[in-house]
Design an enzyme around this catalytic site. Sequence first.
Site, PDB file in Angstrom:
ATOM      1  N   SER A   1       0.857  -1.045   0.012  1.00 10.28           N
ATOM      2  CA  SER A   1       0.025  -0.145   0.119  1.00 10.28           C
ATOM      3  C   SER A   1       0.948   1.113  -0.058  1.00 10.28           C
ATOM      4  CB  SER A   1      -0.867  -0.178   1.196  1.00 10.28           C
ATOM      5  OG  SER A   1      -1.432   1.165   1.407  1.00 10.28           O
TER       6      SER A   1
ATOM      7  N   TYR B   1      -2.164  -1.322  10.295  1.00  9.10           N
ATOM      8  CA  TYR B   1      -2.304  -1.270   8.947  1.00  9.10           C
ATOM      9  C   TYR B   1      -1.041  -0.857   8.587  1.00  9.10           C
ATOM     10  CZ  TYR B   1      -3.949  -1.274   4.141  1.00  9.10           C
ATOM     11  OH  TYR B   1      -4.092  -1.330   2.776  1.00  9.10           O
TER      12      TYR B   1
HETATM   13  P1  NAD Z   1     -11.612  -6.075  -0.289  1.00  5.01           P
HETATM   14  O1  NAD Z   1     -12.044  -5.796   1.177  1.00  5.01           O
HETATM   15  O2  NAD Z   1     -12.179  -5.701  -1.480  1.00  5.01           O
HETATM   16  O3  NAD Z   1     -10.764  -7.450  -0.448  1.00  5.01           O
HETATM   17  C1  NAD Z   1     -10.153  -8.206   0.539  1.00  5.01           C
HETATM   18  C2  NAD Z   1     -10.276  -9.717   0.356  1.00  5.01           C
HETATM   19  O4  NAD Z   1      -9.424 -10.232   1.323  1.00  5.01           O
HETATM   20  C3  NAD Z   1     -11.703 -10.340   0.287  1.00  5.01           C
HETATM   21  O5  NAD Z   1     -11.582 -11.185  -0.799  1.00  5.01           O
HETATM   22  C4  NAD Z   1     -11.700 -10.925   1.471  1.00  5.01           C
HETATM   23  O6  NAD Z   1     -12.833 -11.920   1.654  1.00  5.01           O
HETATM   24  C5  NAD Z   1     -10.548 -11.406   1.882  1.00  5.01           C
HETATM   25  N1  NAD Z   1     -10.199 -11.735   3.137  1.00  5.01           N
HETATM   26  C6  NAD Z   1     -10.243 -10.974   4.327  1.00  5.01           C
HETATM   27  N2  NAD Z   1     -10.198 -11.718   5.652  1.00  5.01           N
HETATM   28  C7  NAD Z   1      -9.661 -12.870   4.813  1.00  5.01           C
HETATM   29  C8  NAD Z   1      -9.079 -14.014   5.714  1.00  5.01           C
HETATM   30  N3  NAD Z   1      -8.948 -14.061   6.889  1.00  5.01           N
HETATM   31  N4  NAD Z   1      -8.399 -14.865   5.002  1.00  5.01           N
HETATM   32  C9  NAD Z   1      -8.621 -14.978   3.534  1.00  5.01           C
HETATM   33  N5  NAD Z   1      -9.184 -13.924   3.075  1.00  5.01           N
HETATM   34  C10 NAD Z   1      -9.554 -12.946   3.676  1.00  5.01           C
HETATM   35  O7  NAD Z   1     -10.164  -5.070  -0.120  1.00  5.01           O
HETATM   36  P2  NAD Z   1      -9.242  -4.458  -1.092  1.00  5.01           P
HETATM   37  O8  NAD Z   1      -9.237  -3.137  -1.295  1.00  5.01           O
HETATM   38  O9  NAD Z   1      -9.423  -5.105  -2.609  1.00  5.01           O
HETATM   39  O10 NAD Z   1      -7.649  -4.953  -0.643  1.00  5.01           O
HETATM   40  C11 NAD Z   1      -7.097  -5.815  -1.324  1.00  5.01           C
HETATM   41  C12 NAD Z   1      -5.441  -5.847  -0.857  1.00  5.01           C
HETATM   42  O11 NAD Z   1      -5.119  -4.258  -1.131  1.00  5.01           O
HETATM   43  C13 NAD Z   1      -5.498  -5.228   0.901  1.00  5.01           C
HETATM   44  O12 NAD Z   1      -4.187  -5.986   1.298  1.00  5.01           O
HETATM   45  C14 NAD Z   1      -5.386  -4.162   1.072  1.00  5.01           C
HETATM   46  O13 NAD Z   1      -4.609  -3.734   2.196  1.00  5.01           O
HETATM   47  C15 NAD Z   1      -4.676  -3.649  -0.173  1.00  5.01           C
HETATM   48  N6  NAD Z   1      -4.722  -2.122  -0.667  1.00  5.01           N
HETATM   49  C16 NAD Z   1      -5.944  -1.586  -0.661  1.00  5.01           C
HETATM   50  C17 NAD Z   1      -6.211  -0.332  -1.187  1.00  5.01           C
HETATM   51  C18 NAD Z   1      -7.404   0.313  -1.412  1.00  5.01           C
HETATM   52  O14 NAD Z   1      -7.560   1.377  -1.420  1.00  5.01           O
HETATM   53  N7  NAD Z   1      -8.483  -0.359  -1.422  1.00  5.01           N
HETATM   54  C19 NAD Z   1      -5.041   0.532  -1.112  1.00  5.01           C
HETATM   55  C20 NAD Z   1      -3.704  -0.060  -0.924  1.00  5.01           C
HETATM   56  C21 NAD Z   1      -3.560  -1.475  -0.491  1.00  5.01           C
END
Ligand code: NAD
Length: 260
Positions: free
Chosen positions: A142, A155
């Site tokens: 991130s 985080y």
């Molecule tokens: P999201 O909530 O849409 O997806 C998260 C996924 O993780 C889902 O498929 C969920 O079912 C799964 N998950 C949650 N708990 C779990 C567990 N205990 N075991 C297995 N799977 C599990 O979120 P996202 O925004 O797509 O995030 C994905 C990654 O990207 C994360 O690591 C997040 O930190 C990172 N990220 C997101 C953003 C953003 O702005 N959305 C920015 C930077 C980084």
Amino acid sequence: MLTNKTAVVTGSTSGIGLAIARGLASHGADIVLNGMGDAGEIEKLRVNIELEFDVKARYINMDLSTADGARALIAQATQEMGQIDILVNNAGIQHTDSTENFPVERWDAIIALNLSAVFHATAAALPAMQKKGWGRIINIASAHGLVASEQKSAYVAAKHGVVGLTKVVALENAGNGVTCNAICPGWVRTPLVEAQIKALAASSEVDIETAAKNLLSEKQPSLQFVTPEQIAGAAIFICSDAAEQMTGSSLSLDGGWTAR
Ligand code: NAD
């Protein structure tokens, strides 16, 4: 480009992970989906990948917040698919609170999934990649792996940890065909961020779209969200021959967030 390769994408039932799984499948990779959600909906996602991209797609229902779970995902994926060539450590959760009020249970849960699961899955997947002489480990860190924000102690600590772990794995495998890189997205409008937009709308008493604009203007100079498909494009690049010598890197797609 990725025909005869298998990719395991953690947390791929939603958001960025799902886009990466679909992106890799569009280049011919067989896919292992993982993540939480409604069984019927997940089955639809799985079948759609098979039909749209003519690849094999499996779903493995595994909670990655324990060492056993994260390592079992790799063992089961290897058993079902025969090999893992690409591991995308993407599953992640968020919680916001001041450090002094941060619930211990939320700290433990975020460190377990956002950091420790990356270590366990990587450790379990590496030996076979090393033996084969080809592997791609892609960690979805991130902008918060590079800089901090208030209210996100767990985080930010976890994502900085992921960036550090990425460098160690890269060094340990330099020259053996296995690369390890991080992707550092800024704001991507997924369910994880939608929850933060809703909280901001409630606390600042504005509508959802105004809150979304305010969220962007605080951090992301482009004032535009990164799309999940753009993150998938970065993952596809990392799997390409052009990225063969790219390892230990953190690739920012953040609309200028970390350029300040
Ligand atoms: P999201 O909530 O849409 O997806 C998260 C996924 O993780 C889902 O498929 C969920 O079912 C799964 N998950 C949650 N708990 C779990 C567990 N205990 N075991 C297995 N799977 C599990 O979120 P996202 O925004 O797509 O995030 C994905 C990654 O990207 C994360 O690591 C997040 O930190 C990172 N990220 C997101 C953003 C953003 O702005 N959305 C920015 C930077 C980084």
